[in-house]
Design a protein around this motif. Sequence first.
Motif, short mmCIF file in Angstrom:
data_model
loop_
_atom_site.label_atom_id
_atom_site.label_comp_id
_atom_site.label_asym_id
_atom_site.label_seq_id
_atom_site.Cartn_x
_atom_site.Cartn_y
_atom_site.Cartn_z
N PHE A 1 0.88 -1.17 0.00
CA PHE A 1 0.00 0.00 0.00
C PHE A 1 0.92 1.21 0.00
O PHE A 1 1.52 1.52 1.03
N ALA B 1 2.39 -4.75 2.85
CA ALA B 1 1.48 -5.47 3.73
C ALA B 1 1.68 -6.97 3.64
O ALA B 1 1.48 -7.69 4.62
N PRO C 1 -1.50 -10.88 14.94
CA PRO C 1 -1.79 -9.57 15.53
C PRO C 1 -2.46 -8.65 14.51
O PRO C 1 -2.36 -8.87 13.30
N LYS D 1 -3.58 -10.14 7.56
CA LYS D 1 -4.51 -11.26 7.41
C LYS D 1 -5.65 -10.90 6.45
O LYS D 1 -5.94 -11.63 5.51
N THR E 1 -5.70 -8.49 4.29
CA THR E 1 -5.16 -8.22 2.96
C THR E 1 -5.00 -9.52 2.19
O THR E 1 -5.36 -9.59 1.01
N GLU F 1 -8.54 -6.81 -3.34
CA GLU F 1 -7.26 -6.11 -3.47
C GLU F 1 -6.46 -6.86 -4.54
O GLU F 1 -6.60 -8.07 -4.69
N1 LIG Z 1 -6.36 0.29 1.75
C1 LIG Z 1 -5.24 0.41 2.49
N2 LIG Z 1 -4.44 1.47 2.33
C2 LIG Z 1 -3.30 1.60 3.05
N3 LIG Z 1 -2.91 0.72 3.96
C3 LIG Z 1 -3.67 -0.37 4.19
C4 LIG Z 1 -4.88 -0.57 3.46
N4 LIG Z 1 -5.43 -1.73 3.88
C5 LIG Z 1 -4.60 -2.23 4.82
N5 LIG Z 1 -3.54 -1.41 5.00
C6 LIG Z 1 -2.43 -1.65 5.91
O1 LIG Z 1 -1.93 -2.93 5.66
C7 LIG Z 1 -1.62 -3.57 6.89
C8 LIG Z 1 -2.34 -4.90 6.95
O2 LIG Z 1 -3.72 -4.66 7.08
P1 LIG Z 1 -4.76 -5.82 7.30
O3 LIG Z 1 -4.55 -6.84 6.27
O4 LIG Z 1 -6.09 -5.20 7.37
O5 LIG Z 1 -4.36 -6.38 8.71
P2 LIG Z 1 -5.14 -7.36 9.67
O6 LIG Z 1 -6.37 -7.80 8.97
O7 LIG Z 1 -4.19 -8.46 9.90
O8 LIG Z 1 -5.43 -6.62 10.91
C9 LIG Z 1 -2.02 -2.63 8.00
O9 LIG Z 1 -0.86 -1.99 8.47
C10 LIG Z 1 -2.90 -1.63 7.34
O10 LIG Z 1 -2.73 -0.36 7.90
#
Ligand SMILES: Nc1ncnc2c1ncn2[C@@H]1O[C@H](COP(=O)(O)OP(=O)(O)O)[C@@H](O)[C@H]1O
Lengths: 504, 248
Positions: free
Chosen positions: B19, B24, B43, B48, B50, B59
Amino acid sequence: MAVTVATHERPPFWRNATVLKWAAQLVLVAFLAIVILTLRAQAATNIEDRGITFGTKWLDDPPLISIREGIDLQPDSGARALYAGIVNTLRVSISGILAATILGTIIGVARLSHNWIVNKIATVYIETIRNIPLLVQILFWLAVIQIFPALDEDSVGESLFLVTAKGVSIPWLFPAGGFYQWLVFLIIGAVVAGFVYFRLSRLKEERGGETYAFWWSVVAFVAIAVIGWFIHPVMAFWGPIFDGISSFFGAIPRVLVQILLAAVAVLAGTLWIRRFLESMRTPAGLAKLTDDDWFRMIFVGLMALIGAALFVFLPGISQTILNMVEAFFNFLGAKFSGESVAPLTYTTPAVELRGTGGFAQLSDQALVITPGFFALWVGVTLYTAAFIAEIVRGGILAVNKGQSEAGLAVGLTRAQLLRFVVLPQAFRIVLPPIGNQYLNLFKNTSLGIAVAFPDIVQVGQTIYNQTGQTFPVVILWMAFFLTGSLVLSSIVNYFNRRLKLVER
Amino acid sequence: MQIENAKDIIVCDGVKKWFGDFQALKGVTTTIKEQEVVVVIGPSGSGKSTLIRCINRLEAHQEGSIVVDGIELTNDLRNIEKIRSEVGMVFQQFNLFPHLTVMDNITLAPMWVRKKPRDEAEETGMELLERVGIPEQANKYPGQLSGGQQQRVAIARALAMRPKIMLFDEPTSALDPEMIKEVLDVMKELALSGMTMIVVTHEMGFAREVADRVLFFDYGTIVEDGTPEHFFTNPQHDRTKLFLSQIL
Ligand SMILES: Nc1ncnc2c1ncn2[C@@H]1O[C@H](COP(=O)(O)OP(=O)(O)O)[C@@H](O)[C@H]1O
Ligand SMILES: [Mg+2]
């Protein structure tokens, strides 16, 4: 332990909330009545001192005005002049509302665009337009049109588009001889198209697959319109029917209509109260009515009675309605001659010499947009579009991103996602504030007076300058704008209620 | 369960996702077999969501490859729509369509994507509502249901497309405690019926009881990959041990 309980006595009337509430209503009504009566008496003496009499004679007298544009340039009565002004107001309002909706939606979407230039243009547009007074903008557009070339003998001739200091002229299609006969085909086409759409949608639901309901309904409409274009004289038989209806209305005695309308008013009031009581009914019986409920019922009842009284004591209302209906069908009857003339004529702009002095003018064979109309219409349209754009942007943003993701996750295409998920929700959000903008546009058309656009305000002002009937004209203005606004907002409210989301 | 010789249905190979300049996913490689139930733990912010959003291409990953049921996820729109109609997804926030009744929520995609007749779609819809235990709510609107009921409708909506794979992204995290069980029970039943499932969750009980495999995720990579037994009793990595000590 001893507990003392205050016994429930009837409170004295000055502490009784119910009594006080009713008393307050009565005092308010009495106060209003006194104010109105005093003002009336005062005004009457003042007016008498100045030798003015207010009445309705000016509505019938021929006014000494010519109206620059519209349905009647030399009206033969004050009422007719005002009517022409009203039509002009509605013209700007309705075309302005349509244009502002389309433009506002496009700009609102552009504002969300990831394309930097598109996004910036939309932002600059919105910020500029919103922050300049509308009146100034209308005057600006008038100034703009005056930059264009003036007309003289040399400009006589035809052209596809004419933009001049005397207005803009564009090619146009005007209804012609066979128009009403063809219109019947258009109506049939619309009904058939609706039926086709409905049937094919049902078929899709019953059998699955894809039936292309929308496209087939368009095909049906176009086909009927094209056939009707060539065979429209077959509709001539409507002529005698409309003539008959016209004479039928001509034969109805006025008293009958008066009684009928009065009865309708009373019936409407009764029905409202009945439905209101019905809505208060719970399985356990009639709910306890609050004072406000009583006020509302009494108010509606009174209004119905006043309405009925008006119809009974002012025969002019019923007569006017009768005359209008009779004239309408008479007019229609004359349009079904059975002649085979093209329903529409295509016209192109031209400049011609007119009048005794031979002034160069835009020929009104094509559509002529006068400087006044242009300035007012462009002004209110651009202004309102800026506000609508912001509402549209907000509406789209307010539909949760999760909604799109859920739609995509079940396999909807982008188009289906918009149609079934995003737009229905965004529409619910934007409808009430956009309705507000429509109201604003409608009321803002009264600024047309600054550019001499002959709307109801400008025509009315000319009339009271001549006749001194200031008060009645102002009252008519207010009644017109109030009625228009109420009609608009009840349409918006109707849709709003129908679309309301069901929550717990 | 007989998973050993089942066919591979999801194959991720070196999947990377950024991102902006934040990475990620840092190269995720794993294979999921038909009928396997995989629980993903880790954590917050570890990637996860993503990962499972990449699997139905909500995505787009930038490097590596993801093959779902023999179709590689690329920019080809036709492939994406095909994959999405075969992969169901359940979100933390339910994301039901608030302007449609429960039944219309469920029948929308079958009618317009699968082009099913309404009768058939509604019949299937009713069966699914019975399966998730709320047939009597069919004509209500989502706003009239409790969180647990809404999530069960969301599961029914996803199942209505007859997906081969179900993805769950923290399906119980937005629920009041007393409603968590009703949703987990539905998921358990689904797992027993042989659905291939990837479940991101913090419900360790569910992982222990239902999962065939547990993936432990941290900083965009799979740190630990094994059976629940192995994961809870004998984790290999320090980060897993630390995580477990914090949540158990
Ligand atoms: N659309 C996005 N734009 C920017 N950063 C993102 C976006 N979606 C997720 N992130 C970042 O990617 C990382 C992984 O996110 P995510 O997969 O939602 O984590 P989890 O589901 O394990 O809590 C996080 O640090 C989050 O801030
Ligand atoms: Mg997450």
